[in-house]
Design a protein around this motif. Structure first.
Motif, PDB file in Angstrom:
ATOM      1  N   ASP A 181      77.321 -27.426   5.477  1.00 25.56           N
ATOM      2  CA  ASP A 181      76.330 -28.113   4.633  1.00 25.56           C
ATOM      3  C   ASP A 181      75.271 -27.101   4.186  1.00 25.56           C
ATOM      4  O   ASP A 181      74.129 -27.095   4.654  1.00 25.56           O
ATOM      5  CB  ASP A 181      75.693 -29.267   5.402  1.00 25.56           C
ATOM      6  N   ARG A 182      75.660 -26.246   3.254  1.00 28.18           N
ATOM      7  CA  ARG A 182      74.778 -25.167   2.818  1.00 28.18           C
ATOM      8  C   ARG A 182      73.580 -25.693   2.032  1.00 28.18           C
ATOM      9  O   ARG A 182      72.493 -25.123   2.087  1.00 28.18           O
ATOM     10  CB  ARG A 182      75.564 -24.178   1.966  1.00 28.18           C
ATOM     11  N   ARG A 183      73.798 -26.757   1.289  1.00 24.54           N
ATOM     12  CA  ARG A 183      72.706 -27.301   0.470  1.00 24.54           C
ATOM     13  C   ARG A 183      71.558 -27.809   1.337  1.00 24.54           C
ATOM     14  O   ARG A 183      70.385 -27.480   1.088  1.00 24.54           O
ATOM     15  CB  ARG A 183      73.237 -28.432  -0.404  1.00 24.54           C
ATOM     16  N   LEU A 184      71.883 -28.589   2.367  1.00 23.45           N
ATOM     17  CA  LEU A 184      70.843 -29.108   3.254  1.00 23.45           C
ATOM     18  C   LEU A 184      70.157 -27.979   3.996  1.00 23.45           C
ATOM     19  O   LEU A 184      68.924 -27.977   4.156  1.00 23.45           O
ATOM     20  CB  LEU A 184      71.446 -30.120   4.243  1.00 23.45           C
ATOM     21  N   ARG A 185      70.931 -27.008   4.449  1.00 20.32           N
ATOM     22  CA  ARG A 185      70.337 -25.867   5.154  1.00 20.32           C
ATOM     23  C   ARG A 185      69.366 -25.124   4.245  1.00 20.32           C
ATOM     24  O   ARG A 185      68.271 -24.724   4.676  1.00 20.32           O
ATOM     25  CB  ARG A 185      71.444 -24.934   5.662  1.00 20.32           C
TER      26      ARG A 185
END
Length: 533
Positions: A510-514
């Motif tokens: 979950d790169r976007r949330l990170r």
């Protein structure tokens, strides 16, 4: 709940404004005066507030339309491009207002009542459109305190004690207090106060140096007398400026009431009743400490209203007198000695006047608080039948349904009206409550997440969102909401801590949330560095 901010004493709100102001002045590198003169100005700034710690009021310059008066020449009304903007710009005032809000949230108990908060916010916004205020308000904050008080802070912050509803008998009196506060903002009294203090500093320092020189040369009592004289003269000037600002705010506030279609008599009526009630009291309410009332000031407001002649009012005003009466009844129930006492009070009012709708409304709330849900529902349903689209009635009936264990009916009612009033704050808040009461926690969380985007400065939205996310087993959501809650209180370290907890729980995919959380941590660390500088 254990994770909430601890509340401190109520009394230091206005000092916080000054602390924030000095921090921002320092950051902006405003050139006041060097050396000793600058130090003396810093020491003198708290006295800008006037006698007994007069509250600090401000914002946005526009030439004031002041009602005729024999003393108008003494008011020194601001003009476009006034010198105060060179010292504290409207942009800097807004930054100070943001700081003040954080300190206010951390120190004062704010109301969680969604309907009262909604009414205060809508009313202030409506009234502001008829005022001299050119810029939008930053926020209206409702303080959960039964004492009478209202205040304005730099950058467009209006604070109202819920107790004002108890003291102001109608919407005209209530509006008169807020119109006065809006005038402090529109005339930028905070920035002008700083400018006046700067202008006073040079002659004051010169007098102090002369007094010290007399004492140093063996003047003894003469030196002490000179020092006392300097202090007395400075205090007299500050008192004069303070009184002039209060008089100016009264007169501009009266103009605001007239433009809003309200009864300007509300201001002298409110002032006179408070003046008589607390005239010989040793500890008057905070409003009278920060807004000293004298016979002259009360008489001046009466004279200003008389000079207007006969005016049409209320019939054409967009500010509804009936809505105010409902919110006043709601506040009476909140501060009643007991729900039973509130029931007795409203039953007595209805016997005296069976057509008193606000008494019916108050009785319904009080009956629900005593557990008499059927009786409460009968009243709220009847009220809703008289005006099915009135948000105050819809919410009252929904609350009664939730209290009676009929959360499903409340959710159905609220969802229908949210189609007509999308994202309305009190409807959404109660809808989330109704969904949670049915254990539909994920749906309730979605409603509150939407509210957090629309009302990011509402601490109650973030608090409720954190609680609801926990019930929905969304641990990351809990930490993100708590981080925003603490950030609004200025507790940046705790906010960062919660986001770091959330970081550890994010999936690697979950790169976007990170990335979102990483960026928010960077923003909060910058805010923390700025606060510490």
């Amino acid at each position: 709940m254990p994770w909430r901010i601890n509340r401190f004493s109520l009394h230091s709100c206005h000092r916080f404004t000054m602390i924030a102001a000095m921090k921002h002045l320092s950051r902006a590198r405003v050139s006041l005066l060097p050396g000793v003169v600058g130090m003396l100005l810093v020491c003198a700034l708290p006295a800008i507030a006037g006698p007994s710690g007069e509250s600090l009021r401000r914002e946005t310059v526009r030439t004031a339309e002041v009602l005729p008066s024999r003393s108008v020449d003494t008011l020194q009304l601001p003009t476009l491009g006034d010198a105060s903007s060179r010292i504290i710009s409207p942009q800097l005032e807004r930054q100070i207002g943001e700081d003040f809000l954080r300190q206010l949230y951390a120190s004062l108990p704010t109301s969680r009542d969604p309907l009262l908060k909604y009414y205060v916010s809508v009313h202030v916004s409506q009234l502001a459109t008829y005022s001299e205020l050119a810029d939008a308000l930053l926020r209206a904050v409702l303080i959960d305190n039964k004492e009478i008080n209202a205040f304005a802070a730099p950058g467009g912050v209006i604070g109202v004690n819920a107790g004002l509803f108890l003291y102001a008998e109608d919407v005209n009196e209530y509006s008169s207090v807020l119109a006065h506060e809006l005038a402090h903002l529109s005339q930028r009294h905070f920035a002008r106060g700083v400018e006046e203090a700067q202008q006073q500093t040079i002659p004051t320092v010169a007098s102090l140096i002369a007094a010290i020189a007399i004492a140093a040369m063996g003047g003894g009592d003469a030196g002490l007398a000179a020092l006392s004289g300097v202090q007395a003269a400075a205090q007299a000037r500050q008192l004069r400026y303070s009184r002039a600002r209060e008089t100016e705010a009264d007169r501009i506030g009266i103009n605001t009431l007239v433009r809003a279609g309200l009864d300007p008599q509300g201001m002298p009526r409110m002032f006179e009743r408070m003046h008589q009630a607390y005239r010989f009291t040793r500890t008057p309410p905070e409003f009278l400490l920060t807004h000293p009332l004298t016979d002259t000031r009360v008489a001046d407001t009466r004279q200003q209203v008389r000079s207007l002649g006969t005016l049409p009012h209320q019939r054409h005003s967009p500010i509804d007198a009936a809505d105010y009466a409902l919110m006043r009844a709601r506040t009476m129930v909140h501060y009643a000695d007991s729900p039973q006492a509130a029931v007795a009070s409203f039953e007595k009012r209805l016997k005296e006047n069976p057509d008193d709708t606000s008494a019916e409304y108050g009785l319904a709330l009080a009956l629900a608080a005593t557990g008499k849900h059927d009786a409460a529902l009968a009243i709220t349903e009847s009220l809703l039948g008289t005006d099915p689209q009135k948000i105050l009635y819809i919410c009252a009936h929904a609350e009664a349904l939730i209290d009676a264990g009929r959360a499903g009916d409340a959710a159905n009612l609220l969802s229908r009206h949210l189609v007509l009033n999308p994202d309305n704050a009190p409807l959404s808040t109660l809808y989330a409550q109704a969904l949670s009461a049915q254990h539909q926690y994920a749906d309730a969380q979605t409603v509150l997440e939407r509210q957090s985007l629309l009302n990011p400065r509402d601490i109650d939205v973030w608090y409720d969102l954190a609680e609801t996310a926990g019930l929905a087993s969304d641990v990351i959501g809990v930490h993100r909401a708590r981080a925003e809650f603490f950030a609004l209180h200025g507790s940046y370290s705790r906010a960062i801590q919660h986001l770091e907890y959330a970081q550890r729980l994010i999936s690697r995919t979950d790169r976007r949330l990170r990335a979102q959380i990483d960026q928010r941590i960077m923003d909060l660390r910058e805010a923390l560095r700025t606060a510490q500088s």
